[in-house]
Motif scaffolding. Structure first.
Motif, PDB file in Angstrom:
ATOM      1  N   ASP C 163       0.813  -1.220   0.000  1.00 45.67           N
ATOM      2  CA  ASP C 163       0.000   0.000   0.000  1.00 45.67           C
ATOM      3  C   ASP C 163       0.845   1.267   0.000  1.00 45.67           C
ATOM      4  OD1 ASP C 163      -2.805  -0.945   0.144  1.00 45.67           O
ATOM      5  OD2 ASP C 163      -2.036  -1.948   1.948  1.00 45.67           O
ATOM      6  N   PHE C 164       1.921   1.232   0.758  1.00 44.95           N
ATOM      7  CA  PHE C 164       2.792   2.403   0.757  1.00 44.95           C
ATOM      8  C   PHE C 164       4.218   2.005   1.109  1.00 44.95           C
ATOM      9  CE2 PHE C 164       3.498   3.646   5.272  1.00 44.95           C
ATOM     10  CZ  PHE C 164       2.663   2.735   5.891  1.00 44.95           C
ATOM     11  N   ILE C 165       5.140   2.908   0.772  1.00 44.39           N
ATOM     12  CA  ILE C 165       6.572   2.608   0.878  1.00 44.39           C
ATOM     13  C   ILE C 165       7.222   3.613   1.822  1.00 44.39           C
ATOM     14  CG2 ILE C 165       8.747   2.453  -0.428  1.00 44.39           C
ATOM     15  CD1 ILE C 165       6.936   2.095  -2.977  1.00 44.39           C
ATOM     16  N   VAL C 166       8.082   3.112   2.699  1.00 42.36           N
ATOM     17  CA  VAL C 166       8.849   4.007   3.560  1.00 42.36           C
ATOM     18  C   VAL C 166      10.322   3.924   3.171  1.00 42.36           C
ATOM     19  CG1 VAL C 166       9.574   4.508   5.922  1.00 42.36           C
ATOM     20  CG2 VAL C 166       7.213   3.828   5.444  1.00 42.36           C
ATOM     21  N   LEU C 167      10.884   5.055   2.802  1.00 38.45           N
ATOM     22  CA  LEU C 167      12.309   5.120   2.498  1.00 38.45           C
ATOM     23  C   LEU C 167      13.054   5.462   3.792  1.00 38.45           C
ATOM     24  CD1 LEU C 167      12.234   7.141  -0.871  1.00 38.45           C
ATOM     25  CD2 LEU C 167      11.880   4.690  -0.481  1.00 38.45           C
ATOM     26  N   ALA C 168      13.540   4.420   4.463  1.00 39.84           N
ATOM     27  CA  ALA C 168      14.145   4.591   5.787  1.00 39.84           C
ATOM     28  C   ALA C 168      15.650   4.792   5.643  1.00 39.84           C
ATOM     29  CB  ALA C 168      13.815   3.383   6.665  1.00 39.84           C
ATOM     30  N   ARG C 169      16.020   5.959   5.127  1.00 42.53           N
ATOM     31  CA  ARG C 169      17.379   6.279   4.718  1.00 42.53           C
ATOM     32  C   ARG C 169      17.807   5.384   3.550  1.00 42.53           C
ATOM     33  NH1 ARG C 169      20.716   9.243   7.797  1.00 42.53           N
ATOM     34  NH2 ARG C 169      21.643   9.541   5.764  1.00 42.53           N
ATOM     35  N   TYR C 170      16.974   5.367   2.514  1.00 39.26           N
ATOM     36  CA  TYR C 170      17.312   4.686   1.260  1.00 39.26           C
ATOM     37  C   TYR C 170      18.034   5.706   0.399  1.00 39.26           C
ATOM     38  CZ  TYR C 170      16.560   2.188  -3.183  1.00 39.26           C
ATOM     39  OH  TYR C 170      16.721   1.536  -4.393  1.00 39.26           O
ATOM     40  N   MET C 171      19.304   5.447   0.131  1.00 40.10           N
ATOM     41  CA  MET C 171      20.154   6.491  -0.442  1.00 40.10           C
ATOM     42  C   MET C 171      20.106   6.541  -1.963  1.00 40.10           C
ATOM     43  SD  MET C 171      21.059   7.638   2.463  1.00 40.10           S
ATOM     44  CE  MET C 171      22.470   8.745   2.320  1.00 40.10           C
ATOM     45  N   GLN C 172      18.993   6.120  -2.532  1.00 46.02           N
ATOM     46  CA  GLN C 172      18.833   6.168  -3.982  1.00 46.02           C
ATOM     47  C   GLN C 172      17.660   7.065  -4.333  1.00 46.02           C
ATOM     48  OE1 GLN C 172      20.635   4.511  -6.435  1.00 46.02           O
ATOM     49  NE2 GLN C 172      22.089   4.034  -4.794  1.00 46.02           N
ATOM     50  N   ILE C 173      17.750   7.680  -5.506  1.00 49.97           N
ATOM     51  CA  ILE C 173      16.636   8.494  -5.986  1.00 49.97           C
ATOM     52  C   ILE C 173      15.729   7.622  -6.844  1.00 49.97           C
ATOM     53  CG2 ILE C 173      16.012  10.480  -7.418  1.00 49.97           C
ATOM     54  CD1 ILE C 173      18.734  11.705  -6.590  1.00 49.97           C
ATOM     55  N   LEU C 174      14.453   7.592  -6.488  1.00 48.91           N
ATOM     56  CA  LEU C 174      13.505   6.805  -7.281  1.00 48.91           C
ATOM     57  C   LEU C 174      13.141   7.571  -8.544  1.00 48.91           C
ATOM     58  CD1 LEU C 174      11.060   5.602  -4.462  1.00 48.91           C
ATOM     59  CD2 LEU C 174      12.903   4.292  -5.538  1.00 48.91           C
ATOM     60  N   SER C 175      12.981   6.852  -9.622  1.00 51.37           N
ATOM     61  CA  SER C 175      12.543   7.509 -10.858  1.00 51.37           C
ATOM     62  C   SER C 175      11.032   7.649 -10.854  1.00 51.37           C
ATOM     63  CB  SER C 175      12.986   6.701 -12.073  1.00 51.37           C
ATOM     64  OG  SER C 175      12.061   5.664 -12.301  1.00 51.37           O
ATOM     65  N   SER C 176      10.538   8.439 -11.783  1.00 52.24           N
ATOM     66  CA  SER C 176       9.094   8.660 -11.824  1.00 52.24           C
ATOM     67  C   SER C 176       8.352   7.371 -12.162  1.00 52.24           C
ATOM     68  CB  SER C 176       8.764   9.755 -12.836  1.00 52.24           C
ATOM     69  OG  SER C 176       9.198   9.354 -14.111  1.00 52.24           O
ATOM     70  N   LYS C 177       9.075   6.403 -12.681  1.00 43.29           N
ATOM     71  CA  LYS C 177       8.427   5.132 -13.004  1.00 43.29           C
ATOM     72  C   LYS C 177       7.842   4.506 -11.728  1.00 43.29           C
ATOM     73  CE  LYS C 177      11.047   2.353 -15.431  1.00 43.29           C
ATOM     74  NZ  LYS C 177      11.760   1.176 -15.962  1.00 43.29           N
TER      75      LYS C 177
END
Lengths: 282, 282, 282, 282
Positions: C163-177
């Motif tokens: 349902d939803f995503i938590v970026l818990a210090r994920y050091m990557q930039i997500l693309s608009s995809k």
């Protein structure tokens, strides 16, 4: 080699010069120095960190200190190295948030201690001990069994050479039999802004009083309940819209932060106690 | 025309619908609504702001309210307009910081009240009254003269049609003779984080206890000293390096901010009192 | 049965009355209501919690809502029950503090979600996933492999019905995809007080600038880096005596608290987004 | 006689010992000492307060210092006594809250300065100057008159022997013609949490961005706008329910507190500047 040095003595002129000169003579390079004078009590406190040649010998250093400073200034000395991690026992009851917080800091290398065991009067948190692979001793405490329980606790503390104890929401009152063995070495977290709401059920009492801010207090345990030297306090705002359950939820985060900060201060040798108050060096 | 409406009644289903429907029928447009239920006490509180056609007549509005809501829901109503500024008397002793703060907010148009006079048991702050051209009454209070003094105070309050009183570090305890005439209309600032350190010399007591955070508390005055409903609290950190004098200096800023916020809440009709606690609407 | 209802529509007179009347007609008992009007945008927002008879049927309820309110007021409706826990994926890199914090809250029952898996571009934190017995997917991301990696991520998210995503210090930039598939459903923690120090190495930039306060910001992820709607911010004081390492250490606690609060707001359906800003209900 | 001594020099071993020995030789009794090393820049900073026999002569003291320490360690010395109050000019535009705050602290004896005059590009706040019986100079500033205006300002500053300038919400940018004459002696209050929202209308920008915390920053003025060394920062929480007007109201209290604290640090000689950053001693 880095030494952390804690000193206290009756306040008088020339102490800082005397200490820094002594360190200089021992070929030390002072990298941190902070001092405090309790003017009412007339006591001088100092914390310094100094780097020395690796071949410095502690017994020799202490002997020289004794000769040069201890006698002249009635100075009390504490010397600590980072090479030995202090052994920290954690006492818990059923609440897990402070335990989880301490263990994840420990596991991450943020908290530079060894944790030989976790002690609880309930079996409930054994699963966390297992998650982190730390021995868990379940020592039930009832009115009748308290004396035996404390003997068991003291045996364990002794057996594992524990340096200090953290009461991470341990819902039992320790008797002086334990406290006296670990003076200024038992850290408690109380879930109120002491001295307000000492004793049982502080969140309920805070709710009843209609306060707009709640707090948590970490202190060294002394014979008098919730009255020991305060190490750290934290607060957060509440409003009429918060229920007691909300107080408890908001308080959990406070308790974790305040307790872990107090433990960090203790481990980093930044705390000194005098007249039931603390000096917390920066 | 904007009305601010405060309502409380026993909690039950359908109240919000009933009130909003009533406002709608009076051709009001609700621009703010907040509500709170004290579940333990079973009481419903509501504050709403609504715009009406300019020709709304308050007596008519109240009559309709009574017919439609008061009887059915045992609802208590308060209706207020911005057109009349409340009259606020300020009581002081010798400390000037809260007085300066209130008067500069008043003079700037930040505090929407009228201040008919300043009352003090000392002549010291008369110069500030003169700076701001506000009448200053010096009414000395001694053990023996307290009764006469309070009669004089009541006369002045009555003469000027005072709506509420602010004790801006007024170092005297009011008797019930005054308090009873202004229930929930006397705002005090106490220089501690209540309920810790009630009574005299709280900064000294806080220093003695070695706390790491000090506070200030604004509350409505009740018969019991420093035990009335809390309106606002604020805190600031202190350390071992702060003397009692530092506590007092740091506390002054707290006291000013906390007191002025409490006064602003009161003036904006954002406070409701129940069971010695406050609801403070946002 | 309790429903949480989120509504937004163009602002106009009579909406609260209309909604509360509708709830009343559906035999609902409103236990919480808060509303907000964005006057600039002319938009009305409302969150309410209401108890209904257990036999209420959601499709029926929505149909009635559509007939009665949606068309007349152009109202958008969200209805949520507590009976289904949202599925939350956690993305991490190498820092463990936010992950530990989220998982201990999850394990304690404080965070009412399901966590189907943890995703990382590094294998380092697999041990924590094992501690908490949650699947851990190591999906390396390099410049060249990013597209494939995101396809793998989307497959996993889809497979587990996240349902939803938590970026818990994920050091990557997500693309608009990825972002476009989860609008206002990806929560990031940025380790600065945004908009100050967006982008890489904010603690270094804060240190360089000589700030006296550092912060952390949790926000919904949008196409523009660190520019999405802010959910929660926190700050803590620093001084000249703190090194970059100290900033990082102090920041960790901030990040944990701010991220977990943002996640809690999201899970409790207390967030609404409009014009790249959030309404966070109390 | 008490002296406050500020020292900075390239970092090296033995400095503290050298300085404390020097003070001792001058028959001084150190009552406060704090030091800081900027490890990146390799610079040592020290602040100490020392009591001396009343007959100490400053020129002699400085000469000895030069001989003993300045040359050997390239030490820069600042020596200050409490006996001379610094002269502080206040520049304002139309906002009165910071001015009222500074003047009431001044009048109360809380702020140990002399205020020879208030300078403004508008006549609006003359009434406050009259309330406090301080000369008020109205020097209008337009695009064309800026150069003449600054000459007039410099004349006044010179004539009154002003030591430092406080920009108490002075809405004009000073040119380097003024700044260069008062390096690290012009204190500004900017109404945002710098470096976020530098420049004009920061509250509007903060509102637009949807931040959850707003701030105020006091800094020394340098040629680059809002980019000088930060002395003090403060923050307060806001929410979606606050309008820009609310931001401004909440910000006023922040600005007052932050500015007055920065001024107090400056007056107490607790600030040192290096590499566009400040050391603020406790």
């Amino acid at each position: 080699m880095k030494l952390t040095i804690l000193i206290h003595c009756p306040d008088q002129s020339g102490i800082i010069k005397a200490v820094t000169t002594f360190i200089h003579e021992q070929n030390g390079n002072i990298i941190y120095l902070d001092q405090h004078v309790d003017k009412e009590a007339g006591v001088f406190f100092m914390r310094l960190e100094s780097e020395f040649e690796d071949n410095i010998r502690l017994p020799e250093f202490k002997k020289e200190f004794k000769k040069g400073l201890e006698e002249k200034y009635q100075m009390k000395l504490g010397v600590y190295t980072d090479s030995v991690r202090p052994k920290m026992a954690v006492f818990v009851s059923k609440y897990n948030h402070c335990l989880y917080d301490l263990l994840s800091r420990y596991k991450s290398g943020e908290l530079l201690v060894d944790i030989p065991f976790i002690m609880s009067n309930h079996p409930d948190l054994n699963y966390i001990a297992e998650q982190f692979q730390i021995p868990y001793y379940h020592v039930p405490v009832t009115k009748d069994s308290k004396e035996t329980a404390e003997e068991r606790q003291l045996d364990l503390l002794n057996e594992y050479n524990v340096d200090f104890i953290v009461l991470a929401r341990y819902m039992q009152i320790l008797s002086s039999k334990v406290i006296d063995v670990y003076p200024q070495k038992i850290i408690n977290i109380h879930h109120s802004f002491l001295p307000a709401f000492a004793g049982a059920k502080p969140y309920h009492a805070a709710f009843e009083r209609g306060v707009k801010i709640i707090g948590a207090t970490s202190h060294y345990v002394t014979a008098e309940l919730d009255a020991g030297p305060i190490i750290e306090q934290g607060v957060t705002t509440v409003s009429h819209s918060h229920s007691i359950k909300d107080f408890i939820t908001k308080g959990r985060d406070l308790e974790k932060i305040v307790l872990s900060q107090a433990v960090q201060h203790h481990v980093a040798r930044k705390t000194m106690v005098y007249n039931n108050k603390t000096v917390i060096f920066s």
